[in-house]
Design an enzyme around this catalytic site. Sequence first.
Site, short mmCIF file in Angstrom:
data_model
loop_
_atom_site.label_atom_id
_atom_site.label_comp_id
_atom_site.label_asym_id
_atom_site.label_seq_id
_atom_site.Cartn_x
_atom_site.Cartn_y
_atom_site.Cartn_z
N TYR A 1 0.82 -1.21 0.00
CA TYR A 1 0.00 0.00 0.00
C TYR A 1 0.86 1.27 0.00
O TYR A 1 0.40 2.32 -0.41
CB TYR A 1 -0.91 0.03 1.23
CG TYR A 1 -2.22 -0.68 1.03
CD1 TYR A 1 -2.26 -2.03 0.71
CD2 TYR A 1 -3.44 -0.01 1.18
CE1 TYR A 1 -3.46 -2.70 0.54
CE2 TYR A 1 -4.65 -0.66 1.01
CZ TYR A 1 -4.66 -2.00 0.68
OH TYR A 1 -5.85 -2.64 0.52
N LYS B 1 3.73 -15.16 2.52
CA LYS B 1 4.03 -16.06 1.41
C LYS B 1 5.55 -16.20 1.34
O LYS B 1 6.19 -15.76 0.38
CB LYS B 1 3.49 -15.48 0.10
CG LYS B 1 1.99 -15.65 -0.11
CD LYS B 1 1.58 -17.05 -0.56
CE LYS B 1 1.97 -17.31 -2.00
NZ LYS B 1 1.59 -18.70 -2.41
N ASP C 1 -2.35 -18.11 0.94
CA ASP C 1 -3.37 -18.81 0.13
C ASP C 1 -4.01 -19.93 0.96
O ASP C 1 -5.23 -20.11 0.95
CB ASP C 1 -2.77 -19.35 -1.18
CG ASP C 1 -1.50 -20.17 -0.99
OD1 ASP C 1 -0.91 -20.13 0.12
OD2 ASP C 1 -1.09 -20.86 -1.94
N ASP D 1 -6.09 -7.15 3.97
CA ASP D 1 -7.25 -6.59 3.27
C ASP D 1 -8.12 -7.72 2.73
O ASP D 1 -9.34 -7.74 2.92
CB ASP D 1 -6.76 -5.68 2.14
CG ASP D 1 -7.91 -5.01 1.40
OD1 ASP D 1 -8.84 -4.55 2.06
OD2 ASP D 1 -7.86 -4.97 0.16
N ASP E 1 -11.93 -9.38 4.44
CA ASP E 1 -13.21 -9.45 3.70
C ASP E 1 -13.76 -10.87 3.74
O ASP E 1 -14.96 -11.10 3.91
CB ASP E 1 -13.03 -9.04 2.23
CG ASP E 1 -13.36 -7.57 1.99
OD1 ASP E 1 -13.16 -6.77 2.93
OD2 ASP E 1 -13.83 -7.22 0.89
C1 IPM Z 1 -10.37 -1.60 3.71
C2 IPM Z 1 -10.69 -1.00 2.36
C3 IPM Z 1 -9.59 -0.01 1.98
C4 IPM Z 1 -8.30 -0.78 1.85
C5 IPM Z 1 -9.89 0.84 0.73
C6 IPM Z 1 -11.20 1.57 0.82
C7 IPM Z 1 -8.77 1.80 0.43
O1 IPM Z 1 -10.85 -2.01 1.42
O2 IPM Z 1 -10.25 -0.83 4.69
O3 IPM Z 1 -10.27 -2.82 3.81
O4 IPM Z 1 -7.98 -1.31 0.77
O5 IPM Z 1 -7.55 -0.83 2.84
MG MG Z 2 -10.77 -3.98 2.21
#
Ligand code: IPM
Ligand code: MG
Length: 371
Positions: A143, A194, A227, A251, A255
């Site tokens: 990032y 990884k 993975d 990230d 999710d």
């Molecule tokens: C998160 C989001 C952010 C990220 C985006 C909105 C920049 O997906 O906080 O997980 O990628 O970190």
């Molecule tokens: Mg995210």
Amino acid sequence: MASNRKVMVLPGDGIGKEVMASNMQIMDWLAKHRSLDFDVSEGLVGGAAYDAEGAPLSDETLADSIAADAVLFGAVGGPQYDDLPFEMKPERGLLALRKEMDLFANLRPAMVFAPLVAASTLRSDLVSGLDIMILRELCGGSYFAEPRGIEELPDGQKKGYDTNAYTTSEIERIGRVAFDLARKRAGRVTSVEKSNVMFSGVLWREVITALHEKEGSDIALNHMFADNCAMQLVRQPKQFDVIVTDNLFGDLLSDCAAMLTGSLGMLPSASLGAPDPETGLPQAMYEPVHGSAPDIAGQNKANPLAQLLSFAMMLRYSFGQMEEADLVEQAVDRALASGKRTGDIMSEGCELVGTDGMTRAVLDALDELAR
Ligand code: IPM
Ligand code: MG
């Protein structure tokens, strides 16, 4: 009397505004019933800031955020900003806050509330009682690490590239947080990288192993490739306690973990810096993991619970208000038990409500719990 709890509120874009409005009602309830006051300032971030101030985060909003005891964040982004230059995109506002406030430790707890077991896409026995903590490194890796960019090649093509780099101290400081968190939980840490293909992963594993020997021998540590971790999260999620990983893997994996709980609309987060040597308090920002959801924005459809649970994390980590944090979490549980559901967590036999209806259900639950 002015409150000494200074909170910077940044609703942002899309459903960020709606879920923050819901959060404000819960804050009002605490002020009224628990005399828990906050000194709230509000600012713009993301697309809203770009529209009004010409940049996704103004210097003034950044300074106010740093000066506050905690930042409460909604969400940023929207399709109308897709064509903006990279540095003006709404997400840059969020990333600048993380970087400038040095919020390197991102806590993303994935907990399954009992009434929501059926909302998960996984079998109930796999997710019921699930309680895992994803600890994502938030200030380094692909990032932010240099070099990164898009450049022209001599043959007329372009090359886009990012760098995944981590230093010893960056890995150590996040590793330390992982061990500390595990001490207050089930005492287990899974470190994810990884190292089979990436040098940053080789160093990550080496540093975490050394730190474990030096400072974490009371913790059960194992290592896993990213993975495999994604696969294990949907195969047998309850094997995990704390997962510590880099910015990009964190990230993705968070999710994935969110869906175990039924919806992305249920996952809160806390982004913390190092504790201030004088106050012992870290720089801190609290935000739901979901984004601005432009497809449902402004329609009273957003699930406010991840925002409210982020607020509960703020009460706990920034203000030491453990009882009130528990109260908000219990109210969320109760609101769900009452059968009210926003669309993202709707299941058969439940009552579909909007953001306002869900907020009302949490307020009613608070009233009942306070009785
Ligand atoms: C998160 C989001 C952010 C990220 C985006 C909105 C920049 O997906 O906080 O997980 O990628 O970190
Ligand atoms: Mg995210």
